[in-house]
Design a protein around this motif. Structure first.
Motif, PDB file in Angstrom:
ATOM      1  N   SER A   1      40.644  60.654  40.935  1.00 52.84           N
ATOM      2  CA  SER A   1      39.598  61.021  39.974  1.00 52.84           C
ATOM      3  C   SER A   1      40.152  61.370  38.595  1.00 52.84           C
ATOM      4  N   GLY A   2      41.360  61.926  38.552  1.00 57.48           N
ATOM      5  CA  GLY A   2      41.910  62.365  37.276  1.00 57.48           C
ATOM      6  C   GLY A   2      42.260  61.247  36.328  1.00 57.48           C
ATOM      7  N   ILE A   3      42.289  59.997  36.821  1.00 58.61           N
ATOM      8  CA  ILE A   3      42.681  58.902  35.926  1.00 58.61           C
ATOM      9  C   ILE A   3      41.616  57.814  35.824  1.00 58.61           C
ATOM     10  N   VAL A   4      40.443  58.058  36.394  1.00 54.70           N
ATOM     11  CA  VAL A   4      39.365  57.072  36.288  1.00 54.70           C
ATOM     12  C   VAL A   4      38.569  57.340  35.014  1.00 54.70           C
ATOM     13  N   ARG A   5      38.373  56.285  34.212  1.00 46.29           N
ATOM     14  CA  ARG A   5      37.623  56.397  32.972  1.00 46.29           C
ATOM     15  C   ARG A   5      36.337  55.575  33.060  1.00 46.29           C
ATOM     16  N   PRO A   6      35.356  55.828  32.175  1.00 38.36           N
ATOM     17  CA  PRO A   6      34.120  55.038  32.212  1.00 38.36           C
ATOM     18  C   PRO A   6      34.357  53.536  32.131  1.00 38.36           C
ATOM     19  N   ASN A   7      35.332  53.108  31.315  1.00 40.20           N
ATOM     20  CA  ASN A   7      35.627  51.674  31.210  1.00 40.20           C
ATOM     21  C   ASN A   7      36.044  51.094  32.560  1.00 40.20           C
ATOM     22  N   ASP A   8      36.738  51.909  33.370  1.00 40.66           N
ATOM     23  CA  ASP A   8      37.186  51.441  34.685  1.00 40.66           C
ATOM     24  C   ASP A   8      35.998  51.175  35.597  1.00 40.66           C
ATOM     25  N   ALA A   9      35.084  52.147  35.669  1.00 41.73           N
ATOM     26  CA  ALA A   9      33.907  51.979  36.518  1.00 41.73           C
ATOM     27  C   ALA A   9      33.094  50.763  36.073  1.00 41.73           C
ATOM     28  N   HIS A  10      32.975  50.596  34.760  1.00 40.67           N
ATOM     29  CA  HIS A  10      32.293  49.427  34.200  1.00 40.67           C
ATOM     30  C   HIS A  10      32.986  48.153  34.678  1.00 40.67           C
ATOM     31  N   GLY A  11      34.306  48.131  34.559  1.00 41.99           N
ATOM     32  CA  GLY A  11      35.063  46.943  34.962  1.00 41.99           C
ATOM     33  C   GLY A  11      34.995  46.651  36.442  1.00 41.99           C
ATOM     34  N   VAL A  12      34.921  47.707  37.256  1.00 41.26           N
ATOM     35  CA  VAL A  12      34.832  47.509  38.705  1.00 41.26           C
ATOM     36  C   VAL A  12      33.568  46.734  39.056  1.00 41.26           C
ATOM     37  N   CYS A  13      32.488  46.909  38.296  1.00 37.94           N
ATOM     38  CA  CYS A  13      31.275  46.122  38.541  1.00 37.94           C
ATOM     39  C   CYS A  13      31.580  44.632  38.511  1.00 37.94           C
ATOM     40  N   HIS A  14      32.418  44.219  37.575  1.00 36.88           N
ATOM     41  CA  HIS A  14      32.752  42.795  37.474  1.00 36.88           C
ATOM     42  C   HIS A  14      33.708  42.363  38.589  1.00 36.88           C
ATOM     43  N   HIS A  15      34.527  43.286  39.068  1.00 39.43           N
ATOM     44  CA  HIS A  15      35.344  42.961  40.243  1.00 39.43           C
ATOM     45  C   HIS A  15      34.452  42.752  41.461  1.00 39.43           C
ATOM     46  N   LEU A  16      33.412  43.554  41.588  1.00 43.46           N
ATOM     47  CA  LEU A  16      32.470  43.369  42.689  1.00 43.46           C
ATOM     48  C   LEU A  16      31.755  42.029  42.554  1.00 43.46           C
ATOM     49  N   ALA A  17      31.390  41.669  41.324  1.00 41.88           N
ATOM     50  CA  ALA A  17      30.769  40.360  41.104  1.00 41.88           C
ATOM     51  C   ALA A  17      31.755  39.245  41.422  1.00 41.88           C
ATOM     52  N   ASN A  18      33.007  39.446  41.058  1.00 39.83           N
ATOM     53  CA  ASN A  18      34.031  38.430  41.296  1.00 39.83           C
ATOM     54  C   ASN A  18      34.280  38.206  42.785  1.00 39.83           C
ATOM     55  N   GLU A  19      33.981  39.242  43.592  1.00 36.28           N
ATOM     56  CA  GLU A  19      34.137  39.132  45.052  1.00 36.28           C
ATOM     57  C   GLU A  19      32.820  38.754  45.727  1.00 36.28           C
ATOM     58  N   ASN A  20      31.823  38.411  44.919  1.00 33.28           N
ATOM     59  CA  ASN A  20      30.506  38.007  45.415  1.00 33.28           C
ATOM     60  C   ASN A  20      29.795  39.100  46.209  1.00 33.28           C
ATOM     61  N   ARG A  21      30.090  40.354  45.873  1.00 32.66           N
ATOM     62  CA  ARG A  21      29.356  41.456  46.505  1.00 32.66           C
ATOM     63  C   ARG A  21      28.077  41.772  45.751  1.00 32.66           C
ATOM     64  N   ILE A  22      28.045  41.425  44.470  1.00 35.39           N
ATOM     65  CA  ILE A  22      26.819  41.607  43.680  1.00 35.39           C
ATOM     66  C   ILE A  22      26.607  40.386  42.801  1.00 35.39           C
ATOM     67  N   ASP A  23      25.379  40.245  42.323  1.00 34.03           N
ATOM     68  CA  ASP A  23      25.043  39.162  41.399  1.00 34.03           C
ATOM     69  C   ASP A  23      24.057  39.716  40.381  1.00 34.03           C
ATOM     70  N   TRP A  24      23.855  38.943  39.314  1.00 37.61           N
ATOM     71  CA  TRP A  24      22.954  39.434  38.261  1.00 37.61           C
ATOM     72  C   TRP A  24      21.613  38.717  38.255  1.00 37.61           C
ATOM     73  N   VAL A  25      21.535  37.526  38.798  1.00 34.92           N
ATOM     74  CA  VAL A  25      20.278  36.765  38.776  1.00 34.92           C
ATOM     75  C   VAL A  25      20.060  36.093  40.121  1.00 34.92           C
ATOM     76  N   ASP A  26      18.946  35.423  40.252  1.00 36.53           N
ATOM     77  CA  ASP A  26      18.553  34.597  41.403  1.00 36.53           C
ATOM     78  C   ASP A  26      18.221  35.427  42.636  1.00 36.53           C
ATOM     79  N   ILE A  27      19.232  36.006  43.277  1.00 37.58           N
ATOM     80  CA  ILE A  27      18.974  36.651  44.572  1.00 37.58           C
ATOM     81  C   ILE A  27      18.048  37.854  44.436  1.00 37.58           C
ATOM     82  N   TYR A  28      17.941  38.408  43.248  1.00 30.59           N
ATOM     83  CA  TYR A  28      17.063  39.565  43.055  1.00 30.59           C
ATOM     84  C   TYR A  28      15.758  39.180  42.360  1.00 30.59           C
ATOM     85  N   ASP A  29      15.777  38.052  41.638  1.00 27.78           N
ATOM     86  CA  ASP A  29      14.637  37.739  40.776  1.00 27.78           C
ATOM     87  C   ASP A  29      13.750  36.616  41.302  1.00 27.78           C
ATOM     88  N   GLU A  30      14.200  35.906  42.338  1.00 30.47           N
ATOM     89  CA  GLU A  30      13.398  34.797  42.824  1.00 30.47           C
ATOM     90  C   GLU A  30      12.126  35.293  43.513  1.00 30.47           C
TER      91      GLU A  30
END
Length: 374
Positions: free
Chosen positions: A345-374
């Motif tokens: 916790s002492g070395i996690v910054r907001p930019n890191d949490a933001h970036g982790v979202c894209h790592h989750l997208a890169n691993e196909n754990r989340i998406d931004w369109v289609d599966i939620y909007d269809e």
């Protein structure tokens, strides 16, 4: 006289590691060798169990601590992995928390227990038998362990003095012809030892080391690299998902396909995209540190990715006008996270949490369109 013509400006070296509040929040670590000195015998056995579990997990299928009365000379048993996943072969780690290095007279009874209990069939002969003492082994014992036949000869000679009355509280164990034959059949090269520095060095840099010896993590987080000019192949999935989110934002006004080359035609998206790549690479160094310091090379109780996923999933699955507004809402949510329960916790910054979202997208754990909007 100043020789200004020959003066060369001093180049300040680029920092290799990020300075974090860990650097100032922890005092100096306790010298590990001195720390082990103040362990109780039980604490030392627990430490060896932890050490075996965390540093040799790839070798062993199961680790069992059975020190105490009735252990038959076995403190920490480590069952060796086999192809059919059966635990047959094993190693023994015999713990000795003494005030001085081990001598031969300290170990004869332990070898005696192994010889006797394998003779009567209580357990099988281990592949390796390690003596482990926070003070190490003395020169005499070290020399004997390097000469297995000499070790065996001296052990047999000392049976009556060191083993006969001490293996069992109820019975004297005579060195019968049959028992002697069994002892001679054992390859004494199985006996070895682990040095105190082996124990310490193989744990250094891990969270377990920091929790036992203090001083915070010894392994530091690298300074995040700048994103490469061209999208790396490792970024293909999350960047493609961002392009689709931008397209989704434009679909009511125009039909367009956005890619890396066409992005410059949309300055707002181009600026957003460049920031996302910075955040993605910022998270890389944090995730690398988590991987390198977590126990057993497995995740902490909850990994950073899992914590971010659990925090953002309800937002992800909410309704949005388009994929781009979902990206903005989800990453904003991630930036507000509190990682107080996480070991890093002492070395996690907001930019890191933001970036982790894209790592989750890169691993196909989340998406931004289609599966939620269809």
């Amino acid at each position: 006289m100043s020789n200004t013509m020959n003066e060369v400006p001093i180049q300040k070296p680029e920092p290799k590691y990020l300075l974090t509040n860990q650097d100032v929040s922890f005092g100096s670590s306790i010298d590990p060798l001195k720390r082990m000195d103040i362990f109780s015998p039980d604490d030392f056995e627990l430490f060896i169990e932890l050490w075996v579990t965390e540093t040799l997990i790839e070798k062993y299928q199961k680790i069992v601590r059975c020190g105490g009365a009735g252990d038959m000379g076995r403190d920490v048993i480590a069952y060796i992995k086999s192809e059919d996943n059966t635990a047959v072969s094993w190693d023994n780690y015999q713990c000795k928390h003494y005030g001085s290095p081990l001598t031969p007279s300290n170990i004869w009874i332990e070898i005696g227990k192994l010889c006797y209990f394998t003779y009567i069939g209580r357990y099988s002969i281990p592949q390796k038998y390690y003596f482990v003492c926070q003070k190490g082994v003395g020169n005499t014992l070290n020399t004997l362990l390097e000469k297995p036949e000499e070790l065996k000869s001296e052990f047999i000679s000392g049976w009556d003095k060191y083993c006969k009355e001490k293996i069992s509280k109820k019975n004297s164990i005579e060195l019968t012809e049959e028992l002697l034959k069994h002892i001679n059949s054992i390859d004494f090269s199985l006996f070895s030892h682990k040095t105190p520095l082996e124990l310490i060095k193989s744990l250094e840099g891990s969270m377990s080391f920091a929790s036992i010896f203090g001083g915070g993590l010894k392994k530091r987080r690298d300074v995040p690299m700048a994103p490469p000019e061209k999208i790396d192949t490792s970024e293909n999935i999350y960047t493609e998902k961002l392009f689709r989110a931008y397209e989704d934002n434009l679909k009511k006004r125009e039909i367009v396909e956005i890619d890396e080359n066409k992005l410059s035609e949309y300055p707002k998206f181009k600026r957003h995209f460049d920031r996302q790549r910075v955040f993605y690479f910022s998270a890389v160094t944090l995730l690398d540190l988590e991987r390198d310091t977590r126990p057993n090379n497995n995740s902490f109780a909850t990994s950073l990715k899992d914590e971010v996923y659990d925090e953002i999933i309800d937002t992800i699955e909410s309704e949005f006008e388009n994929g781009f507004t979902r990206v903005q809402a989800v990453t904003d949510r991630a930036r507000l996270m509190n990682f107080s329960s996480h070991p890093l916790s002492g070395i996690v910054r907001p930019n890191d949490a933001h970036g982790v979202c894209h790592h989750l997208a890169n691993e196909n754990r989340i998406d931004w369109v289609d599966i939620y909007d269809e």
